[in-house]
Write an enzyme that holds these catalytic residues in place. Structure first.
Site, mmCIF file in Angstrom:
data_model
loop_
_atom_site.group_PDB
_atom_site.id
_atom_site.type_symbol
_atom_site.label_atom_id
_atom_site.label_comp_id
_atom_site.label_asym_id
_atom_site.label_seq_id
_atom_site.Cartn_x
_atom_site.Cartn_y
_atom_site.Cartn_z
ATOM 1 N N GLY A 248 11.407 70.523 45.323
ATOM 2 C CA GLY A 248 11.844 69.292 44.292
ATOM 3 C C GLY A 248 13.455 69.479 44.773
ATOM 4 N NE ARG A 330 9.428 58.097 45.376
ATOM 5 C CZ ARG A 330 11.018 57.958 45.027
ATOM 6 N NH1 ARG A 330 11.830 57.052 45.585
ATOM 7 N NH2 ARG A 330 11.218 58.134 44.439
ATOM 8 C CB CYS A 361 -0.686 38.103 42.401
ATOM 9 S SG CYS A 361 -0.762 36.875 42.308
ATOM 10 C CD GLU A 362 0.830 44.471 39.028
ATOM 11 O OE1 GLU A 362 0.497 43.954 38.980
ATOM 12 O OE2 GLU A 362 1.933 45.574 37.976
HETATM 13 N N1 LLP Z 1 5.114 71.997 45.216
HETATM 14 C C1 LLP Z 1 4.593 71.256 44.938
HETATM 15 C C2 LLP Z 1 3.449 71.886 44.061
HETATM 16 C C3 LLP Z 1 4.148 69.809 44.542
HETATM 17 O O1 LLP Z 1 3.209 69.549 42.791
HETATM 18 C C4 LLP Z 1 5.634 68.909 44.899
HETATM 19 C C5 LLP Z 1 5.817 67.965 44.244
HETATM 20 C C6 LLP Z 1 6.171 69.758 45.572
HETATM 21 C C7 LLP Z 1 6.071 71.068 46.051
HETATM 22 C C8 LLP Z 1 7.759 68.862 46.468
HETATM 23 O O2 LLP Z 1 8.374 68.292 45.707
HETATM 24 P P1 LLP Z 1 9.260 67.613 46.443
HETATM 25 O O3 LLP Z 1 9.932 68.297 47.587
HETATM 26 O O4 LLP Z 1 8.867 66.680 47.097
HETATM 27 O O5 LLP Z 1 10.119 67.579 45.826
HETATM 28 N N2 LLP Z 1 5.596 60.789 43.441
HETATM 29 C C9 LLP Z 1 6.944 61.096 43.189
HETATM 30 C C10 LLP Z 1 7.064 63.051 43.396
HETATM 31 C C11 LLP Z 1 5.991 63.660 42.791
HETATM 32 C C12 LLP Z 1 5.716 64.821 42.987
HETATM 33 C C13 LLP Z 1 4.661 66.083 42.978
HETATM 34 N N3 LLP Z 1 4.704 67.082 43.197
HETATM 35 C C14 LLP Z 1 7.769 60.427 43.801
HETATM 36 O O6 LLP Z 1 7.857 59.482 44.643
HETATM 37 O O7 LLP Z 1 9.411 60.564 43.047
#
Ligand code: LLP
Length: 443
Positions: A248, A330, A361-362
């Site tokens: 995160g 995104r 097309c959106e």
């Molecule tokens: N661990 C778990 C259990 C997770 O669900 C995630 C991300 C991470 C680690 C990694 O988090 P990060 O360090 O990348 O923030 N598609 C969305 C982000 C979805 C994140 C899902 N889980 C976007 O494009 O912002």
């Protein structure tokens, strides 16, 4: 520039890892994903070092492969000595294909099928992160039937608002993920797990969300989780040693985003954690964290060729590009903000306010709104920065558009990490002979 891997050369062209992006666009075509893996490796080393300093030498970063999943990236993660968080058999098998040690994999997901669990058990995946009571029971039965013992963590929902986009919050109680502490579900699953003869409860996991810039939500999670551990030790003799605090960490996408000094951030979290362990009188657990975005996002740039430039007086200007939501969904999903540059005039002052539109097309297929670039013409190259995470991994074939290649840049050289899809790849699965149509996916 936004991150140290970006630069501008004497011709005014944007560079990534020292290479001229305009030349790369001509060589490999567009749309094109570029990835500076020297930058990725530097981030891996930074996390390893900061984790060891903040949490002790047993702690380690776990790469969240959902951010960018392909063979090459897992090979790099293995070489850098990170663990991996995989969320599907597809990610696990890609990691295995890369030679990633299966014992270093954590298998996540809120709804693993029996087939997924069987695959993980037969491949010898290091830890399965169990999400729910149903999954716990299913895993015990499968492990018993296969006559194996599986190491597990339990995914716990601490109940925290991390101040990020609504769709990427995961640690609050009303979530499809994990077992909540406040409802009693966490205690119940912990007690049940301790009684499963084929499962070894090694620790707990939580993940509060993504793109988080503040330290407080992590400190709160550490507080709630260590408090929970202390209570479970006392009440039930819980003896797990791992505490995985999830991913995160935020990433700077535009000049308006704050900068994060990751080592200080990790160091501050280490101090918060130590205070909590002292307060609750527990030994510091082995801390794992799962960065995804912050390991790979900045290292990525996407290049597009400009098609039509449409000026609608009194409304806005549209710059249409040869990619869009199929390679980067995104903005459509989260209204994510990006830095867009004219790659051929990367240090010139932007003079053309516009919306960057994709080719689908959106109407909602946009990459950025309210940005300003040097006025582009048909055939010019636009660059979208900080696209290394959740772009290639979230790409689709919407409108039957082939996925772009991923070009690795390292030590001044470019190589193909993932090749461009060909037209025939798009219909390769159509109308296959009946005897191959129902083939099982097997590792
Ligand atoms: N661990 C778990 C259990 C997770 O669900 C995630 C991300 C991470 C680690 C990694 O988090 P990060 O360090 O990348 O923030 N598609 C969305 C982000 C979805 C994140 C899902 N889980 C976007 O494009 O912002």
């Amino acid at each position: 520039m936004l991150h140290s891997c970006y630069g501008v050369n004497a011709e005014g062209h944007l560079t990534l890892g020292g290479l001229d992006t305009v030349k790369l666009a001509k060589e490999y075509g567009t749309p094109l994903y570029l990835l500076d893996t020297d930058h990725v490796r530097a981030m891996c080393r930074m996390y390893k070092k900061s984790f060891a300093a903040a949490f002790g030498s047993a702690s380690a970063p776990v790469y969240a492969g959902k951010a960018l999943c392909c063979t090459r990236i897992y090979r790099i993660m293995a070489e850098e000595g990170l663990y991996a968080d995989c969320v599907s058999p597809g990610e696990i098998l890609t990691a295995r294909h890369a030679g990633f040690p299966m014992s270093d994999v954590f298998f996540h997901g809120n709804n693993k099928t029996d087939e997924d669990l069987r695959t993980a058990l037969s491949l010898g995946v290091g830890h399965i992160v169990v999400d729910s009571m149903d999954e716990l029971d299913a895993l015990e039965d499968l492990a018993a039937a296969m006559n194996v013992t599986a190491k597990i963590l339990l995914r716990i929902t601490p109940g925290i608002d991390p101040h990020t986009h609504r769709k990427i919050i995961t640690g609050n109680v009303d979530s499809k993920f994990g077992s909540a502490i406040v409802t009693g579900a966490a205690e119940a699953i912990l007690c049940a797990a301790m009684r499963k003869p084929h499962l070894v409860l090694d620790g707990l996991h939580c993940h509060i969300g993504s793109q988080i810039f503040e330290i407080e939500p992590f400190a709160d999670a550490a507080d709630i989780m260590t408090g929970f551990i202390a209570r479970m030790r006392q009440a039930h003799g819980y003896a797990g040693t791992i505490l995985n605090l999830g991913g995160g960490f935020g990433v700077r996408y535009t000049e308006d985003d704050p900068t994060i000094d990751y080592p200080s951030y990790v160091c501050a979290l280490g101090k918060e954690l130590d205070q909590r362990c002292e307060r609750y009188r527990i030994e510091r657990p082995t801390i794992l964290m799962e960065p995804g975005r912050s390991l790979v996002a900045a290292a990525g740039v996407t290049l597009y060729t400009v098609g039509s430039v449409k000026e609608i007086p009194g409304f806005r200007n549209y710059v249409s590009i040869d990619g869009g939501m199929p390679d980067n969904p995104r903005y459509t999903l989260y209204q994510s903000r990006y830095t867009v540059l004219h790659a051929e005039h990367a240090d010139a002052a932007p003079d053309f306010p516009c919306t960057v539109a994709g080719r689908c097309c959106e109407s909602g297929d946009l990459i950025a709104e309210n940005v300003s670039v040097v006025r582009p013409r048909r055939g010019d190259i636009l660059a979208v920065l900080v696209t290394g995470a959740y772009n290639y991994s979230m790409a689709s074939h919407y409108n039957r558009i082939p996925k772009p290649p991923v070009i690795e840049i390292s030590e001044g050289k470019a190589t193909v990490a993932v090749r461009r899809e060909r037209w025939e790849d798009l219909y390769a699965l159509d109308e296959v002979p009946p005897d191959t149509a129902s083939e099982e996916v097997s590792p």
